[in-house]
Design a protein around this motif. Sequence first.
Motif, mmCIF file in Angstrom:
data_model
loop_
_atom_site.group_PDB
_atom_site.id
_atom_site.type_symbol
_atom_site.label_atom_id
_atom_site.label_comp_id
_atom_site.label_asym_id
_atom_site.label_seq_id
_atom_site.Cartn_x
_atom_site.Cartn_y
_atom_site.Cartn_z
ATOM 1 N N GLY A 112 13.124 19.503 -20.702
ATOM 2 C CA GLY A 112 11.994 18.594 -20.536
ATOM 3 C C GLY A 112 11.689 17.838 -21.812
ATOM 4 N N SER A 113 11.716 18.528 -22.950
ATOM 5 C CA SER A 113 11.449 17.894 -24.232
ATOM 6 C C SER A 113 12.516 16.853 -24.561
ATOM 7 N N SER A 114 13.764 17.192 -24.305
ATOM 8 C CA SER A 114 14.870 16.276 -24.589
ATOM 9 C C SER A 114 14.746 14.984 -23.791
ATOM 10 N N ASN A 115 14.497 15.125 -22.507
ATOM 11 C CA ASN A 115 14.392 13.936 -21.656
ATOM 12 C C ASN A 115 13.126 13.136 -21.933
ATOM 13 N N ALA A 116 12.056 13.825 -22.338
ATOM 14 C CA ALA A 116 10.803 13.129 -22.641
ATOM 15 C C ALA A 116 10.955 12.243 -23.870
ATOM 16 N N VAL A 117 11.626 12.738 -24.905
ATOM 17 C CA VAL A 117 11.864 11.928 -26.091
ATOM 18 C C VAL A 117 12.797 10.770 -25.749
ATOM 19 N N ASN A 118 13.757 11.040 -24.883
ATOM 20 C CA ASN A 118 14.681 9.995 -24.447
ATOM 21 C C ASN A 118 13.937 8.850 -23.750
ATOM 22 N N LEU A 119 12.944 9.184 -22.936
ATOM 23 C CA LEU A 119 12.140 8.155 -22.265
ATOM 24 C C LEU A 119 11.262 7.393 -23.253
ATOM 25 N N THR A 120 10.841 8.077 -24.306
ATOM 26 C CA THR A 120 9.968 7.447 -25.303
ATOM 27 C C THR A 120 10.721 6.442 -26.158
ATOM 28 N N ASP A 121 12.023 6.631 -26.271
ATOM 29 C CA ASP A 121 12.832 5.765 -27.132
ATOM 30 C C ASP A 121 13.082 4.424 -26.452
ATOM 31 N N GLY A 122 12.075 3.540 -26.527
ATOM 32 C CA GLY A 122 12.215 2.239 -25.886
ATOM 33 C C GLY A 122 11.706 1.077 -26.722
ATOM 34 N N LEU A 123 11.016 1.402 -27.836
ATOM 35 C CA LEU A 123 10.496 0.369 -28.730
ATOM 36 C C LEU A 123 10.922 0.675 -30.162
ATOM 37 N N ASP A 124 10.958 -0.335 -30.991
ATOM 38 C CA ASP A 124 11.403 -0.161 -32.377
ATOM 39 C C ASP A 124 10.493 0.797 -33.125
ATOM 40 N N GLY A 125 11.044 1.933 -33.522
ATOM 41 C CA GLY A 125 10.312 2.905 -34.323
ATOM 42 C C GLY A 125 9.443 3.871 -33.549
ATOM 43 N N LEU A 126 9.355 3.719 -32.231
ATOM 44 C CA LEU A 126 8.444 4.562 -31.462
ATOM 45 C C LEU A 126 8.894 6.017 -31.439
ATOM 46 N N ALA A 127 10.134 6.262 -31.033
ATOM 47 C CA ALA A 127 10.620 7.639 -30.929
ATOM 48 C C ALA A 127 10.751 8.289 -32.306
ATOM 49 N N SER A 128 11.318 7.571 -33.265
ATOM 50 C CA SER A 128 11.519 8.154 -34.594
ATOM 51 C C SER A 128 10.188 8.514 -35.252
ATOM 52 N N GLY A 129 9.178 7.673 -35.071
ATOM 53 C CA GLY A 129 7.871 7.949 -35.659
ATOM 54 C C GLY A 129 7.170 9.133 -35.020
ATOM 55 N N THR A 130 7.167 9.188 -33.691
ATOM 56 C CA THR A 130 6.472 10.276 -32.994
ATOM 57 C C THR A 130 7.199 11.614 -33.153
ATOM 58 N N VAL A 131 8.521 11.582 -33.185
ATOM 59 C CA VAL A 131 9.273 12.820 -33.416
ATOM 60 C C VAL A 131 8.978 13.341 -34.819
ATOM 61 N N MET A 132 8.925 12.454 -35.796
ATOM 62 C CA MET A 132 8.635 12.848 -37.176
ATOM 63 C C MET A 132 7.267 13.530 -37.274
ATOM 64 N N ILE A 133 6.277 12.973 -36.615
ATOM 65 C CA ILE A 133 4.934 13.552 -36.643
ATOM 66 C C ILE A 133 4.918 14.932 -35.982
ATOM 67 N N THR A 134 5.559 15.040 -34.831
ATOM 68 C CA THR A 134 5.603 16.314 -34.109
ATOM 69 C C THR A 134 6.360 17.368 -34.892
ATOM 70 N N ALA A 135 7.471 16.980 -35.511
ATOM 71 C CA ALA A 135 8.257 17.922 -36.309
ATOM 72 C C ALA A 135 7.463 18.407 -37.514
ATOM 73 N N ALA A 136 6.634 17.539 -38.090
ATOM 74 C CA ALA A 136 5.795 17.936 -39.223
ATOM 75 C C ALA A 136 4.793 19.004 -38.803
ATOM 76 N N VAL A 137 4.233 18.854 -37.606
ATOM 77 C CA VAL A 137 3.305 19.861 -37.083
ATOM 78 C C VAL A 137 4.027 21.190 -36.881
ATOM 79 N N TYR A 138 5.225 21.128 -36.327
ATOM 80 C CA TYR A 138 5.975 22.359 -36.080
ATOM 81 C C TYR A 138 6.500 22.991 -37.366
ATOM 82 N N PHE A 139 6.659 22.197 -38.402
ATOM 83 C CA PHE A 139 7.002 22.761 -39.705
ATOM 84 C C PHE A 139 5.918 23.742 -40.149
ATOM 85 N N ILE A 140 4.656 23.341 -39.997
ATOM 86 C CA ILE A 140 3.537 24.198 -40.397
ATOM 87 C C ILE A 140 3.485 25.457 -39.546
#
Length: 359
Positions: free
Chosen positions: A184-212
């Motif tokens: 579900g997570s894989s396909n959800a990010v795949n759907l989000t990847d449709g605008l310049d910088g959208l997926a890379s930015g949101t994944v970065m933010i989410t990964a930062a939260v999971y780092f903590i």
Amino acid sequence: MFYHLLYPLHTHFSAFNVFRYLTFRSIGAAVTAFLILFLAGPVFIRWLQKKQIGQVVRDDGPESHFNKKGVPTMGGLLILIAITGSTLLWADLGNSLVWVCLLLTLFYGLIGSVDDWKKVTKSTTEGLSARGKLILQVTGACTVGLFLYFHPGYDGNLSLPFFKGFHPDLGWWYIPFAVAVIVGSSNAVNLTDGLDGLASGTVMITAAVYFIFAYAAGNVLISDYLQIPYVLGAGEVAVFCGTIVGACLGFLWFNSYPAQIFMGDVGSLALGGALGAVAIIIKQEFLLAIAGGIFVMESLSVIMQVGFFKLSGGKRIFLMAPFHHHFEKKGWAEPRVVIRFWIISIILGLMALATLKLR
């Protein structure tokens, strides 16, 4: 031989004592992944242009996207190189959880690369069949679920935000649950990847939260104080999360509007799978629905649109799905949509962190 990279240096040289600390190695991993993208990006973009590996655009998509045709794609390959190289350099490779994250990410990247290659070579938006892609994704996720279920000290108990004393044990059902989260997570990010910088930015933010959360889950004292599940070895997953943050930040340098390169399915499927695997490993599965709320919104918009279209005989809820295209159709400029989605993602990330004290 891999064990003799940066992490073990502290056992042999006192000057390298700083490599004992997860925080230092996580920061080092993030910076390394960023530098790999930053330095190799221009060369990689020119190589993709030379090989004519360009984006294929949907005919029924927003008109503003027609000029994206031919922009180099499959940039996710460089993201994977950065994540892999940085992980091998900075993580404790004797930790099996790190290998689970890395191998699952690479496997999903392989699925995405085949999908992208079919699209590029056939000049069509149709790559792997949906069924074939799903079977491969489930296979990879099921392998992770089985490994974790039989991993010493691991259990099938769930951790629910806001409920400190409620940890239902799924038993064998934990495996299909893990599959659902990762796929579900894989396909959800795949759907989000449709605008310049959208997926890379949101994944970065989410990964930062999971780092903590990964850092906290791997520390006995901190996890006990915050009343979150302690997972032996989960601290090293924080280093892996650091590589995702750095790689996405570096990719964003070239992927911001107007994008010089797109990540393609090789990047979006892999990054989404990586987030799902991390969520499963550190026992914060449901937190992904909060921290990655943008991905949930994008997925639900597609499900609602398709379902309502079929039930109503051709009517639509949104002007276009996934959700970000709806705002484009309403006249919002692409950078405005992306930045506002980033803002929402940051707010959701802060809400996820707030659950640490609301248990």
